[in-house]
Motif scaffolding. Structure first.
Motif, mmCIF file in Angstrom:
data_model
loop_
_atom_site.group_PDB
_atom_site.id
_atom_site.type_symbol
_atom_site.label_atom_id
_atom_site.label_comp_id
_atom_site.label_asym_id
_atom_site.label_seq_id
_atom_site.Cartn_x
_atom_site.Cartn_y
_atom_site.Cartn_z
ATOM 1 N N GLN A 159 0.833 -1.197 0.000
ATOM 2 C CA GLN A 159 0.000 0.000 0.000
ATOM 3 C C GLN A 159 0.870 1.250 0.000
ATOM 4 N N PHE A 160 0.564 2.139 -0.924
ATOM 5 C CA PHE A 160 1.279 3.404 -1.049
ATOM 6 C C PHE A 160 0.349 4.550 -0.658
ATOM 7 N N TYR A 161 0.940 5.540 0.003
ATOM 8 C CA TYR A 161 0.195 6.747 0.369
ATOM 9 C C TYR A 161 0.972 7.936 -0.156
ATOM 10 N N ARG A 162 0.263 9.038 -0.351
ATOM 11 C CA ARG A 162 0.937 10.260 -0.802
ATOM 12 C C ARG A 162 0.561 11.365 0.173
ATOM 13 N N SER A 163 1.568 11.971 0.807
ATOM 14 C CA SER A 163 1.261 13.029 1.772
ATOM 15 C C SER A 163 0.830 14.275 1.010
ATOM 16 N N GLU A 164 0.257 15.205 1.741
ATOM 17 C CA GLU A 164 -0.250 16.420 1.114
ATOM 18 C C GLU A 164 0.831 17.193 0.358
ATOM 19 N N ASN A 165 2.086 17.033 0.783
ATOM 20 C CA ASN A 165 3.169 17.745 0.089
ATOM 21 C C ASN A 165 3.919 16.847 -0.898
ATOM 22 N N GLY A 166 3.255 15.749 -1.341
ATOM 23 C CA GLY A 166 3.789 15.004 -2.478
ATOM 24 C C GLY A 166 4.849 13.969 -2.170
ATOM 25 N N VAL A 167 5.052 13.661 -0.879
ATOM 26 C CA VAL A 167 6.008 12.604 -0.538
ATOM 27 C C VAL A 167 5.261 11.265 -0.580
ATOM 28 N N TRP A 168 5.869 10.263 -1.240
ATOM 29 C CA TRP A 168 5.255 8.930 -1.281
ATOM 30 C C TRP A 168 5.699 8.124 -0.067
ATOM 31 N N LEU A 169 4.759 7.406 0.530
ATOM 32 C CA LEU A 169 5.014 6.695 1.785
ATOM 33 C C LEU A 169 4.645 5.227 1.629
ATOM 34 N N VAL A 170 5.504 4.358 2.138
ATOM 35 C CA VAL A 170 5.232 2.921 2.096
ATOM 36 C C VAL A 170 5.886 2.302 3.330
ATOM 37 N N ASP A 171 5.408 1.127 3.723
ATOM 38 C CA ASP A 171 5.905 0.504 4.958
ATOM 39 C C ASP A 171 7.367 0.064 4.885
ATOM 40 N N ALA A 172 7.745 -0.514 3.749
ATOM 41 C CA ALA A 172 9.102 -1.038 3.580
ATOM 42 C C ALA A 172 9.313 -1.301 2.104
ATOM 43 N N VAL A 173 10.572 -1.350 1.685
ATOM 44 C CA VAL A 173 10.886 -1.725 0.296
ATOM 45 C C VAL A 173 11.932 -2.834 0.336
ATOM 46 N N PRO A 174 11.535 -4.100 0.124
ATOM 47 C CA PRO A 174 12.512 -5.196 0.109
ATOM 48 C C PRO A 174 13.520 -5.027 -1.033
ATOM 49 N N PRO A 175 14.716 -5.599 -0.850
ATOM 50 C CA PRO A 175 15.799 -5.386 -1.835
ATOM 51 C C PRO A 175 15.432 -5.734 -3.277
ATOM 52 N N ILE A 176 14.568 -6.717 -3.508
ATOM 53 C CA ILE A 176 14.267 -7.106 -4.901
ATOM 54 C C ILE A 176 13.654 -5.985 -5.728
ATOM 55 N N TYR A 177 13.070 -4.983 -5.075
ATOM 56 C CA TYR A 177 12.438 -3.898 -5.832
ATOM 57 C C TYR A 177 13.380 -2.702 -6.032
ATOM 58 N N LEU A 178 14.604 -2.820 -5.548
ATOM 59 C CA LEU A 178 15.533 -1.676 -5.565
ATOM 60 C C LEU A 178 16.577 -1.801 -6.665
ATOM 61 N N SER A 179 16.885 -0.690 -7.337
ATOM 62 C CA SER A 179 18.050 -0.641 -8.240
ATOM 63 C C SER A 179 18.857 0.580 -7.874
#
Ligand code: HQG
Length: 181
Positions: A159-179
């Motif tokens: 689940q992704f959220y977007r704060s009022e000032n445009g920052v994207w928020l998520v609980d965690a990002v496991p290594p497989i999704y990172l480059s």
């Protein structure tokens, strides 16, 4: 009002609205809101005088739009970045296909091993563009930028959220999704 006064008030607000409301006896309401009158009078009582006019200028002109008033103008909150337990009552959003995270080079090995963790905040903070991520990373030393396969994460039910000032928020990002860029 000069920039250094805006920054001084902004830091005061960030500290009390995000991290230590109890330091001046502020009560945080559902959604992270506090009463403007209460904030101004408690700040004054603790030796930091802010006028209502100054507060309005800081909310409007803050370089990252860190704060918002509610519709009535009687309450204020930080848009993101809390360490205290509050529910911002944001609605999950569909993220763009790619998001970015800027960090300091000393954290890279740990991030590649464990993924992005929220550390002392409520969420991992992600940026919609590389330049913003680079600026966030510079706060931590020599900046390194990761791209995040948010499309795949979304398909995998993160689940992704977007704060009022445009920052994207998520609980965690496991290594497989990172480059690393
Ligand atoms: C790192 C500012 C080791 C992470 C910015 C970051 C943003 C790990 C640091 C907002 C890690 C936490 C948030 C792992 C994450 N191992 N290090 N597994 N996982 N980290 O300040 O994202 O000015 O809490 O990379 O603009 O830098 O406050 O997070 O370097 O929007 O409004 O741990 O703060 O906004 O640092 O910044 P932070 P952040 P404001």
């Amino acid at each position: 009002m000069d920039n250094s006064r805006v920054t001084q008030i902004s830091k005061y607000l960030s500290y009390h609205l995000r991290h230590k409301p109890e330091k001046i006896g502020l009560s945080i309401q559902l959604g992270g809101w506090v009463g403007v009158e209460e904030l101004l009078s408690l700040a004054e009582k603790h030796g930091f005088l802010i006028t209502r006019e100054e507060l309005e200028i800081v909310v409007k002109n803050n370089n990252k739009q860190r704060f918002s008033f509610d519709e009535s103008g009687e309450r204020i909150r930080a848009n993101q970045g809390h360490s205290i337990a509050i529910d911002l009552q944001l609605t999950p959003q569909i993220p763009p296909d790619l998001l970015y995270h800027g960090t300091g080079d000393r954290f890279v090995a740990s991030i590649l091993a464990k993924g992005l963790l929220k550390m002392s905040r409520h969420h991992v903070h992600l940026s919609g563009d590389r330049e913003t991520a680079r600026q966030v990373g510079m706060r931590h030393g020599k900046p390194v930028i990761f791209s995040i396969d948010s499309a795949q994460m979304y398909r995998n039910s993160y689940q992704f959220y977007r704060s009022e000032n445009g920052v994207w928020l998520v609980d965690a990002v496991p290594p497989i999704y990172l480059s690393q860029l």
